[in-house]
Write a protein that holds these residues in place. Structure first.
Motif, PDB file in Angstrom:
ATOM      1  N   GLU A 280      28.350  35.760  42.012  1.00  9.54           N
ATOM      2  CA  GLU A 280      28.899  35.792  40.577  1.00  9.54           C
ATOM      3  C   GLU A 280      30.458  35.152  40.942  1.00  9.54           C
ATOM      4  OE1 GLU A 280      29.775  38.389  36.799  1.00  9.54           O
ATOM      5  OE2 GLU A 280      28.185  38.991  37.858  1.00  9.54           O
TER       6      GLU A 280
ATOM      7  N   PRO B  15      34.414  34.052  39.288  1.00  7.51           N
ATOM      8  CA  PRO B  15      34.924  33.367  40.432  1.00  7.51           C
ATOM      9  C   PRO B  15      35.142  34.582  41.491  1.00  7.51           C
ATOM     10  CG  PRO B  15      36.687  34.017  38.611  1.00  7.51           C
ATOM     11  CD  PRO B  15      35.389  34.469  38.018  1.00  7.51           C
TER      12      PRO B  15
ATOM     13  N   GLU C 111      40.643  31.417  31.597  1.00  6.55           N
ATOM     14  CA  GLU C 111      39.228  31.595  32.253  1.00  6.55           C
ATOM     15  C   GLU C 111      38.513  30.361  32.439  1.00  6.55           C
ATOM     16  OE1 GLU C 111      38.415  34.213  33.919  1.00  6.55           O
ATOM     17  OE2 GLU C 111      39.865  35.786  32.973  1.00  6.55           O
TER      18      GLU C 111
ATOM     19  N   ARG D 287      40.181  41.771  46.589  1.00  3.61           N
ATOM     20  CA  ARG D 287      39.127  41.664  47.946  1.00  3.61           C
ATOM     21  C   ARG D 287      38.880  40.241  48.162  1.00  3.61           C
ATOM     22  NH1 ARG D 287      33.406  43.093  45.140  1.00  3.61           N
ATOM     23  NH2 ARG D 287      32.962  41.045  44.474  1.00  3.61           N
TER      24      ARG D 287
ATOM     25  N   SER E  10      37.369  37.584  27.204  1.00  2.00           N
ATOM     26  CA  SER E  10      37.337  36.278  28.026  1.00  2.00           C
ATOM     27  C   SER E  10      36.631  36.440  29.335  1.00  2.00           C
ATOM     28  CB  SER E  10      38.591  35.760  28.403  1.00  2.00           C
ATOM     29  OG  SER E  10      39.393  36.884  29.267  1.00  2.00           O
ATOM     30  N   THR E  11      35.986  37.651  29.673  1.00  2.00           N
ATOM     31  CA  THR E  11      35.238  38.040  30.821  1.00  2.00           C
ATOM     32  C   THR E  11      34.358  39.051  30.516  1.00  2.00           C
ATOM     33  OG1 THR E  11      36.626  39.910  31.518  1.00  2.00           O
ATOM     34  CG2 THR E  11      37.407  37.927  32.489  1.00  2.00           C
TER      35      THR E  11
ATOM     36  N   GLU F  78      35.827  42.442  30.749  1.00  2.00           N
ATOM     37  CA  GLU F  78      36.506  42.710  29.454  1.00  2.00           C
ATOM     38  C   GLU F  78      35.346  43.455  28.354  1.00  2.00           C
ATOM     39  OE1 GLU F  78      38.834  40.074  27.495  1.00  2.00           O
ATOM     40  OE2 GLU F  78      39.463  39.286  29.688  1.00  2.00           O
TER      41      GLU F  78
ATOM     42  N   TRP G  55      37.249  40.455  37.362  1.00  2.00           N
ATOM     43  CA  TRP G  55      35.947  40.049  36.843  1.00  2.00           C
ATOM     44  C   TRP G  55      34.784  40.986  37.140  1.00  2.00           C
ATOM     45  CZ3 TRP G  55      39.419  37.477  39.448  1.00  2.00           C
ATOM     46  CH2 TRP G  55      40.065  36.073  38.474  1.00  2.00           C
ATOM     47  N   ARG G  56      34.973  42.117  38.107  1.00  2.00           N
ATOM     48  CA  ARG G  56      33.983  43.086  38.548  1.00  2.00           C
ATOM     49  C   ARG G  56      34.601  44.617  38.529  1.00  2.00           C
ATOM     50  NH1 ARG G  56      32.966  38.169  40.863  1.00  2.00           N
ATOM     51  NH2 ARG G  56      34.963  38.376  41.303  1.00  2.00           N
TER      52      ARG G  56
END
Lengths: 383, 383
Positions: free
Chosen positions: A12, A14, A323, A362, B68-69, B72, B382-383
């Protein structure tokens, strides 16, 4: 280990991708060059902010590292690195954490360029009962901070540090920051020689005044890569070369193929009328760094590659919002949109490795096989 | 609570400071304006990335938020917000996490602007056994992504979504991104009216083709702040106004005094010959965003304030490296260096609130008393 039996294709986005084969080659190249110049390398930990990356350096335990934050110092010391230069002018507020590290066995050297800093450091060190190693920051090329070479403060400050009971006068440190804006390899070589000369002549002045100066520390990725004489220099610091980036490629320090870092992104749409591809990687992933804007070839927010890392024509990320990345041709021409369906994965080479890496906590590791071979943490922030 | 009985003066820097009194006033101002325009506000969670900030909105539970993610969306749903628009064109890879949220009771709406995305979404939704609410993204002003208003794809796509058994046709979403580059309030007002007209006329076209369009969603901080008619619009999205920033001040959306966000920094040195003050806050703290560079007044990397938040003459952060900020006068003149001793704390107003806040994982709260009144987490990545 199931997670790692995947390839870049299935991630997944970015995601921050680190090609560990390119990483190893970048490190060996610099180690070989400086070894041939008979000067030790003290890599800068601010680019990678990763213990796993810094472990790749052969000479790390012997020659130590450089850091840009106290948090980096704490992190790398916890990882087993003792000899650390904190290469940002010391603010008195930051000394308690430095002293705490020293009391636990770290060899932390701070830098400063004013009597006010030296007096504050001496006072704090005294009340903490600590002996604090100090380098005087010299401004080799007017690029940022440090004492100008001709400034008589050099001797006054050296003398103050030498005579302060809780400070240890270690020497001189400088950074050829203006080398990042070189127009040619010859210009980089001149920057390297200027950096060396300024540092060495400052050390000579100190020694003439009977002030010890065992350390003469210079460095920047361009001057480290193209310097040929390091006579009188005791160590070279550099960081960006570990990953390399488009700014370095733009001044001839590396090729785009040598850049070890990229952002994996996904096509999410198209604007046929404007010949744009839209991706899911905006400035939160690429950073707002526009370092190539002042170079001969402006790479926008990064150069577009296929998933193997091969550069695709003249496609660049020409604009970025939070984004969203917008890919166009650098020349503004037509794109064969059929080749970029929604869902296609691409890789973006960064303008500035330090800034792009700082968007992530990371690294996802790969090599020429495109397998995901592991993950390494990186630390951002200050606390 | 001991930690919080401190003032800004005693904090280690850099630190992200949020003035909660200014925050509250910024939120109330927008809520009052849109309430007087009789249109609900759907605040954007991407600026604050903080549940504590979003809780300040009175109508949040009724009208939902924008994100936007996917992270979120997950974060805000865990915090109790059910109605969420994920306002970045959907990549098929991201659907499993969206479906997981929907299966747990979240009302997540995605946006798309191509048949390829709609087909992928329909297929994935079908195999997951989920009904997915969808908005068509409209490009009101050519600024980024979305279907151009005159494009016949609008009806084809609307029809496809309406007829797909696992997609729910919700309506139209657009964003007047070009309003950030307005040269005057009149220009913002024209952008707001254009945004409204494009969205409403697209909704009319859909309805004429017997495609349902219950939602007509518009928004950007400038057009939300200065739009006066929202006839035909069902909701307004905006995010930056929560904090405000120098880009918004530069186009007249706020005053510098209304900016709720600042970076607390410490003076670490001086370059008397170049009339520079050096601080410990570089682009890792300020971001590389140079949004004011294209405005009438270029604010560098930010405007310099004293610790109370009062702007100091024409001092700006004119350059930034990783952990160094360089303060000069905008006009390039002399600075009274005696007023800026090593160790002095300053506050820097950001060019772009979203980008500067993204450099930190927490807010340190204060008010006009300069007491540290608390800390709020924020989520990046994002994660």
């Amino acid at each position: 280990m199931k997670e790692y039996r995947t390839t870049l294709q299935s991630l997944e986005t970015p995601e921050l991708i680190l090609d560990t084969e390119k990483l190893s080659r970048n490190i060996s190249r610099m180690e070989r060059h400086l070894s041939s110049c008979k000067v030790p390398l003290r890599p800068h930990g601010k680019t990678a902010k990763s213990m796993e990356v810094m472990r790749r350096f052969g000479g790390m335990q012997q020659h130590g590292i450089t850091v840009s934050t106290v948090k980096e110092a704490e992190y790398y010391f916890a990882g087993g690195i003792r000899d650390i230069i904190y290469a940002v002018g010391i603010a008195p507020d930051k000394l308690p954490r430095i002293f705490s590290l020293i009391s636990r066995g770290a060899e932390i050297t701070v830098i400063l360029d004013s009597l006010a800093q030296a007096e504050a450091a001496a006072e704090e060190a005294k009340s903490a009962g600590v002996s604090l190693p100090v380098l005087i920051e010299l401004d080799a090329d007017g690029s940022r901070s440090g004492i100008a070479p001709e400034d008589l403060l050099l001797i006054r400050l050296g003398s103050y540090i030498h005579n302060a009971s809780c400070l240890e006068m270690q020497g001189i440190l400088t950074h050829a920051g203006s080398s990042y804006f070189s127009g040619s390899i010859d210009e980089i070589k001149r920057a390297a020689e200027l950096e060396r000369l300024q540092a060495v002549s400052a050390s000579v002045k100190l020694k003439e005044a009977e002030i010890p100066c065992p350390v003469v520390s210079v460095g920047s990725t361009p001057t480290a890569a193209f310097g040929t004489s390091f006579q009188g220099v005791t160590e070279v610091r550099a960081g960006v070369f570990i990953f390399q980036d488009l700014v370095m490629a733009g001044i001839g320090v590396c090729t785009p193929e040598q850049i070890a870092l990229s952002i994996l992104t996904t096509v999410i749409g198209h604007k046929h009328d404007k010949q744009r591809i839209i991706t899911d990687s905006g400035w939160t992933a690429l950073s707002r760094d526009r370092g190539t804007a002042v170079q001969a070839v402006d790479q926008g927010y990064g150069v577009v590659c296929d998933i193997t890392g091969g550069v695709i024509g003249d496609l660049i990320v020409s604009a970025a919002s939070q984004e969203h990345g917008i890919i166009t041709r650098r020349s503004g021409g037509r794109i064969d949109m059929e080749c970029f369906p929604v869902g296609r994965k691409l890789r973006i080479l960064p303008n500035h490795a330090c800034a792009t890496a700082a968007c992530f906590d990371r690294y996802t590791l790969t090599d020429h096989t495109l397998a995901v071979t592991g993950r390494w943490e990186r630390i951002n922030g200050w606390r």
